[in-house]
Design a protein around this motif. Structure first.
Motif, PDB file in Angstrom:
ATOM      1  N   CYS A 251       0.863  -1.193   0.000  1.00 56.67           N
ATOM      2  CA  CYS A 251       0.000   0.000   0.000  1.00 56.67           C
ATOM      3  C   CYS A 251       0.893   1.234   0.000  1.00 56.67           C
ATOM      4  CB  CYS A 251      -0.916  -0.028   1.230  1.00 56.67           C
ATOM      5  SG  CYS A 251      -0.015   0.011   2.788  1.00 56.67           S
ATOM      6  N   LYS A 252       0.282   2.400   0.168  1.00 56.14           N
ATOM      7  CA  LYS A 252       1.058   3.655   0.195  1.00 56.14           C
ATOM      8  C   LYS A 252       1.321   4.092   1.637  1.00 56.14           C
ATOM      9  CE  LYS A 252       0.973   4.579  -4.279  1.00 56.14           C
ATOM     10  NZ  LYS A 252       2.193   4.312  -5.042  1.00 56.14           N
ATOM     11  N   ALA A 253       2.456   4.686   1.842  1.00 56.92           N
ATOM     12  CA  ALA A 253       2.780   5.270   3.147  1.00 56.92           C
ATOM     13  C   ALA A 253       3.633   6.506   2.932  1.00 56.92           C
ATOM     14  CB  ALA A 253       3.533   4.265   4.015  1.00 56.92           C
ATOM     15  N   ALA A 254       3.644   7.353   3.956  1.00 52.79           N
ATOM     16  CA  ALA A 254       4.526   8.528   3.947  1.00 52.79           C
ATOM     17  C   ALA A 254       5.756   8.151   4.770  1.00 52.79           C
ATOM     18  CB  ALA A 254       3.808   9.715   4.564  1.00 52.79           C
ATOM     19  N   ILE A 255       6.872   7.977   4.091  1.00 53.03           N
ATOM     20  CA  ILE A 255       8.080   7.464   4.760  1.00 53.03           C
ATOM     21  C   ILE A 255       9.041   8.610   5.070  1.00 53.03           C
ATOM     22  CG2 ILE A 255      10.067   5.909   4.528  1.00 53.03           C
ATOM     23  CD1 ILE A 255       8.302   4.237   2.594  1.00 53.03           C
ATOM     24  N   ALA A 256       9.544   8.602   6.307  1.00 53.02           N
ATOM     25  CA  ALA A 256      10.593   9.564   6.692  1.00 53.02           C
ATOM     26  C   ALA A 256      11.926   8.832   6.551  1.00 53.02           C
ATOM     27  CB  ALA A 256      10.373  10.022   8.131  1.00 53.02           C
ATOM     28  N   TRP A 257      12.622   9.096   5.449  1.00 54.68           N
ATOM     29  CA  TRP A 257      13.893   8.377   5.208  1.00 54.68           C
ATOM     30  C   TRP A 257      15.019   8.956   6.051  1.00 54.68           C
ATOM     31  CZ3 TRP A 257      14.249   3.779   3.024  1.00 54.68           C
ATOM     32  CH2 TRP A 257      13.213   3.356   2.182  1.00 54.68           C
ATOM     33  N   GLU A 258      14.940  10.270   6.296  1.00 54.71           N
ATOM     34  CA  GLU A 258      15.989  10.905   7.117  1.00 54.71           C
ATOM     35  C   GLU A 258      15.433  12.136   7.811  1.00 54.71           C
ATOM     36  OE1 GLU A 258      19.066  12.882   4.826  1.00 54.71           O
ATOM     37  OE2 GLU A 258      17.837  12.664   3.040  1.00 54.71           O
ATOM     38  N   ALA A 259      16.121  12.546   8.881  1.00 50.12           N
ATOM     39  CA  ALA A 259      15.680  13.719   9.640  1.00 50.12           C
ATOM     40  C   ALA A 259      15.735  14.959   8.766  1.00 50.12           C
ATOM     41  CB  ALA A 259      16.571  13.914  10.863  1.00 50.12           C
ATOM     42  N   GLY A 260      14.722  15.788   8.892  1.00 46.77           N
ATOM     43  CA  GLY A 260      14.736  17.094   8.228  1.00 46.77           C
ATOM     44  C   GLY A 260      14.314  17.075   6.774  1.00 46.77           C
ATOM     45  N   ALA A 261      14.088  15.900   6.200  1.00 49.36           N
ATOM     46  CA  ALA A 261      13.678  15.824   4.788  1.00 49.36           C
ATOM     47  C   ALA A 261      12.161  15.640   4.719  1.00 49.36           C
ATOM     48  CB  ALA A 261      14.382  14.651   4.111  1.00 49.36           C
ATOM     49  N   PRO A 262      11.525  16.082   3.609  1.00 48.19           N
ATOM     50  CA  PRO A 262      10.079  15.852   3.488  1.00 48.19           C
ATOM     51  C   PRO A 262       9.777  14.358   3.488  1.00 48.19           C
ATOM     52  CG  PRO A 262      10.890  17.317   1.753  1.00 48.19           C
ATOM     53  CD  PRO A 262      12.100  16.775   2.459  1.00 48.19           C
ATOM     54  N   LEU A 263       8.554  14.003   3.860  1.00 50.71           N
ATOM     55  CA  LEU A 263       8.130  12.603   3.806  1.00 50.71           C
ATOM     56  C   LEU A 263       7.990  12.207   2.339  1.00 50.71           C
ATOM     57  CD1 LEU A 263       5.348  12.677   6.576  1.00 50.71           C
ATOM     58  CD2 LEU A 263       7.784  12.132   6.809  1.00 50.71           C
ATOM     59  N   SER A 264       8.243  10.936   2.064  1.00 49.27           N
ATOM     60  CA  SER A 264       8.159  10.436   0.693  1.00 49.27           C
ATOM     61  C   SER A 264       6.975   9.463   0.601  1.00 49.27           C
ATOM     62  CB  SER A 264       9.481   9.731   0.362  1.00 49.27           C
ATOM     63  OG  SER A 264       9.378   9.075  -0.856  1.00 49.27           O
ATOM     64  N   ILE A 265       6.042   9.780  -0.316  1.00 43.78           N
ATOM     65  CA  ILE A 265       4.859   8.915  -0.457  1.00 43.78           C
ATOM     66  C   ILE A 265       5.225   7.806  -1.427  1.00 43.78           C
ATOM     67  CG2 ILE A 265       2.366   8.846  -0.907  1.00 43.78           C
ATOM     68  CD1 ILE A 265       3.364  11.081   1.106  1.00 43.78           C
ATOM     69  N   GLU A 266       5.247   6.588  -0.949  1.00 45.54           N
ATOM     70  CA  GLU A 266       5.639   5.494  -1.833  1.00 45.54           C
ATOM     71  C   GLU A 266       5.078   4.164  -1.346  1.00 45.54           C
ATOM     72  OE1 GLU A 266      10.085   4.531  -1.211  1.00 45.54           O
ATOM     73  OE2 GLU A 266       9.927   6.663  -0.746  1.00 45.54           O
ATOM     74  N   ASP A 267       5.309   3.136  -2.158  1.00 49.22           N
ATOM     75  CA  ASP A 267       4.812   1.803  -1.795  1.00 49.22           C
ATOM     76  C   ASP A 267       5.564   1.272  -0.587  1.00 49.22           C
ATOM     77  OD1 ASP A 267       2.898   1.633  -3.735  1.00 49.22           O
ATOM     78  OD2 ASP A 267       4.139   0.495  -5.153  1.00 49.22           O
ATOM     79  N   ILE A 268       4.807   0.587   0.257  1.00 50.70           N
ATOM     80  CA  ILE A 268       5.374  -0.042   1.441  1.00 50.70           C
ATOM     81  C   ILE A 268       4.766  -1.436   1.538  1.00 50.70           C
ATOM     82  CG2 ILE A 268       3.565   0.921   2.920  1.00 50.70           C
ATOM     83  CD1 ILE A 268       5.488   1.197   5.156  1.00 50.70           C
ATOM     84  N   GLU A 269       5.551  -2.382   2.013  1.00 51.70           N
ATOM     85  CA  GLU A 269       5.020  -3.732   2.256  1.00 51.70           C
ATOM     86  C   GLU A 269       4.752  -3.865   3.738  1.00 51.70           C
ATOM     87  OE1 GLU A 269       7.688  -6.705   0.709  1.00 51.70           O
ATOM     88  OE2 GLU A 269       8.035  -5.444  -1.046  1.00 51.70           O
ATOM     89  N   VAL A 270       3.514  -4.260   4.050  1.00 49.90           N
ATOM     90  CA  VAL A 270       3.119  -4.393   5.460  1.00 49.90           C
ATOM     91  C   VAL A 270       2.833  -5.869   5.729  1.00 49.90           C
ATOM     92  CG1 VAL A 270       1.517  -3.606   7.239  1.00 49.90           C
ATOM     93  CG2 VAL A 270       2.121  -2.081   5.344  1.00 49.90           C
ATOM     94  N   ALA A 271       3.678  -6.484   6.544  1.00 49.09           N
ATOM     95  CA  ALA A 271       3.557  -7.926   6.830  1.00 49.09           C
ATOM     96  C   ALA A 271       2.328  -8.188   7.693  1.00 49.09           C
ATOM     97  CB  ALA A 271       4.819  -8.402   7.548  1.00 49.09           C
ATOM     98  N   PRO A 272       1.818  -9.422   7.659  1.00 46.14           N
ATOM     99  CA  PRO A 272       0.652  -9.731   8.489  1.00 46.14           C
ATOM    100  C   PRO A 272       1.001  -9.675   9.977  1.00 46.14           C
ATOM    101  CG  PRO A 272       1.346 -11.658   7.192  1.00 46.14           C
ATOM    102  CD  PRO A 272       2.267 -10.544   6.837  1.00 46.14           C
ATOM    103  N   PRO A 273      -0.017  -9.495  10.814  1.00 46.94           N
ATOM    104  CA  PRO A 273       0.241  -9.406  12.254  1.00 46.94           C
ATOM    105  C   PRO A 273       0.684 -10.753  12.819  1.00 46.94           C
ATOM    106  CG  PRO A 273      -2.123  -9.445  11.807  1.00 46.94           C
ATOM    107  CD  PRO A 273      -1.445  -9.359  10.475  1.00 46.94           C
ATOM    108  N   LYS A 274       1.681 -10.702  13.704  1.00 45.37           N
ATOM    109  CA  LYS A 274       2.090 -11.916  14.426  1.00 45.37           C
ATOM    110  C   LYS A 274       1.202 -12.065  15.663  1.00 45.37           C
ATOM    111  CE  LYS A 274       6.879 -11.933  12.841  1.00 45.37           C
ATOM    112  NZ  LYS A 274       8.298 -11.970  13.221  1.00 45.37           N
ATOM    113  N   ALA A 275       1.494 -13.094  16.468  1.00 44.88           N
ATOM    114  CA  ALA A 275       0.694 -13.333  17.676  1.00 44.88           C
ATOM    115  C   ALA A 275       0.652 -12.063  18.531  1.00 44.88           C
ATOM    116  CB  ALA A 275       1.296 -14.483  18.477  1.00 44.88           C
ATOM    117  N   GLY A 276      -0.543 -11.728  19.007  1.00 44.79           N
ATOM    118  CA  GLY A 276      -0.690 -10.565  19.887  1.00 44.79           C
ATOM    119  C   GLY A 276      -0.652  -9.235  19.146  1.00 44.79           C
TER     120      GLY A 276
END
Ligand code: NDP
Ligand SMILES: N[C@@H](CCC(=O)N[C@@H](CSC=O)C(=O)NCC(=O)O)C(=O)O
Ligand code: ZN
Ligand code: ZN
Length: 379
Positions: A11-36
């Protein structure tokens, strides 16, 4: 649509790659939830000054690359093994102050802080020490146990609360930080009494919420203090009885002025600025013998507070709180009821809106004096 349960979601996320830089909107992989754990489809997120503070590089715990955001609401997409507190399809608010109900802190009855996952949360990982986020082939860090600047996020089951779907997610998200923090600081942490005099330093989302809590508890004078004259109308709309701009006082300090106004000092003061000079003024504006000053604002790394110890010897109390002292899983549904019953203002805080693509503009707007809260539509 094919089920996503057990699958990695891109899906899409706003990623902070480094301090002080704008967020980057790009694809992110989100793994399924583990126990708990719980995977949430985030519908809306607020942008809080604490997100900007960490992005700026001033947070001693800040680390990159990271998915920021901690004021989010949405729907449970899937749950890991053993999760019983929420179910798929529940409307939820993410909680950066978790509540396990089992640890020393939770059982103390003295604090809303929970110790169960604080160490891993501070390191930007899930309780098992790993991340559920990947982008450009690299692991990304989580933030405040919530990371709501992603269309899907994974949180510990103690970091989420189910709320009635009657409250729209563009409103409930704001209960995930700013409103609850200020309101709780007045009602739960300070326990402002009827007729008591209150001064609120900084009239943003948090300060206005303190004002709202002071009104709820029937405070006497509610004095809003802000360097921005444009905040007077806002403060009065929420119930402040007085407004003072400390830059416009001649020949006296704000603490001297407040002591004069209140015949000896305030019963309760609140710092909602994060400025350590303001924190000192707020403490010193308290009434001798019993006045309490509550630190809410987050100060940059290296900043320290100071006052003459005599201020404390003579009975003033300095304390602080996170998330207003509110226990999220136990008390947030009650705040939602208050909102639905017309007893808690939430809609009034939304001054700006953005889509996920416009999230950097939301950060810019937050720093302008006329923004109370910007809500970002994540879908
Ligand atoms: N402890 C906790 O759990 C939480 C803490 N926070 C922290 O609370 C603080 C407030 O957040 P928020 O309400 O969103 O912030 P805002 O920036 O919206 O509000 C702060 C207000 O204080 C004003 N201000 C700045 N300097 C002074 C000063 N010297 N005297 C009086 N007023 C001043 C600002 O004026 P101007 O408009 O000119 O900038 C602004 O109106 C932040 O530090 C944030 O990180 C937030 C959430 C939770
Ligand atoms: N990480 C920072 C401190 C940041 C901080 O104080 N966070 C508050 C919430 S601010 C929300 O917008 C908080 O919950 N603090 C308690 C906690 O356990 O983190 C630093 O290291 O200075
Ligand atoms: Zn916040
Ligand atoms: Zn706990």
């Amino acid at each position: 649509m094919a089920s996503t349960v057990g699958q990695t979601i891109t899906c899409k996320a706003a990623i902070a790659w480094e301090a002080g830089a704008p967020l980057s909107i790009e694809d992110i992989e989100v793994a399924p939830p583990k126990a708990g754990e719980v995977r949430i489809k985030i519908h809306h997120t607020g942008v809080c000054h604490t997100d900007a503070y960490t992005l700026s590089g001033k947070d001693p715990e800040g680390a990159f690359p990271v998915v920021l955001g901690h004021e989010g609401a949405g729907i449970v997409e899937s749950i890991g093994e053993g999760v019983t507190s929420v179910k798929v399809g529940d409307y939820v608010v993410a909680l950066y102050t978790p509540e396990c109900r089992e640890c020393k802190f939770c059982k103390s009855g003295k604090t809303n802080l929970c110790g169960k996952i604080r160490a891993t949360q501070g390191k930007g990982v899930m309780p098992d020490g790993t991340s559920r986020f990947k982008a450009r082939g690299k692991d990304l860090l989580h933030f405040m146990g919530t990371s709501t600047f992603s269309q899907y996020t994974v949180v510990a089951d103690i970091s989420v609360v189910a709320v009635t779907p009657k409250i729209p997610t563009d409103r409930s998200c704001l209960l995930g930080c700013g409103i609850t923090t200020g309101y709780g600081a007045a009602v739960v942490t300070a326990k402002v009494e009827e007729g008591s005099n209150v001064a609120v330093f900084g009239v943003g989302c948090v300060g206005l919420s303190v004002v709202q809590g002071a009104v709820k508890n029937k405070a006497g004078m509610i004095i809003a203090v802000d360097v921005n004259d444009g905040k007077e109308a806002w403060a009065r709309k929420f119930g402040a009885t007085h407004f003072v701009n400390p830059t416009k006082l001649s020949g006296k300090t704000i603490q001297e002025h407040l002591i004069e106004m209140t015949d000896g000092g305030c019963d309760y003061t609140f710092d909602c600025t994060g400025n350590v000079g303001v924190m000192r003024a707020a403490l010193e504006a308290c009434h001798k013998g019993w006045g309490e000053s509550i630190v809410i604002g987050v100060a940059a790394a290296g900043q320290e507070i100071a006052t003459r110890p005599f201020q404390l010897v003579t009975g003033r109390v300095w304390k602080g709180c996170a998330f207003g002292g509110i226990k999220g899983r136990t008390q947030l549904p009650g705040l939602v009821d208050d909102y639905l019953n017309g007893e808690l203002k939430v809609d009034e805080f939304i001054t700006h809106r953005q889509s996920l693509d416009g999230i950097n503009t939301a950060f810019d707007q937050m720093k302008e004096g006329d923004c109370v809260r910007c809500v970002v539509d994540m879908q």
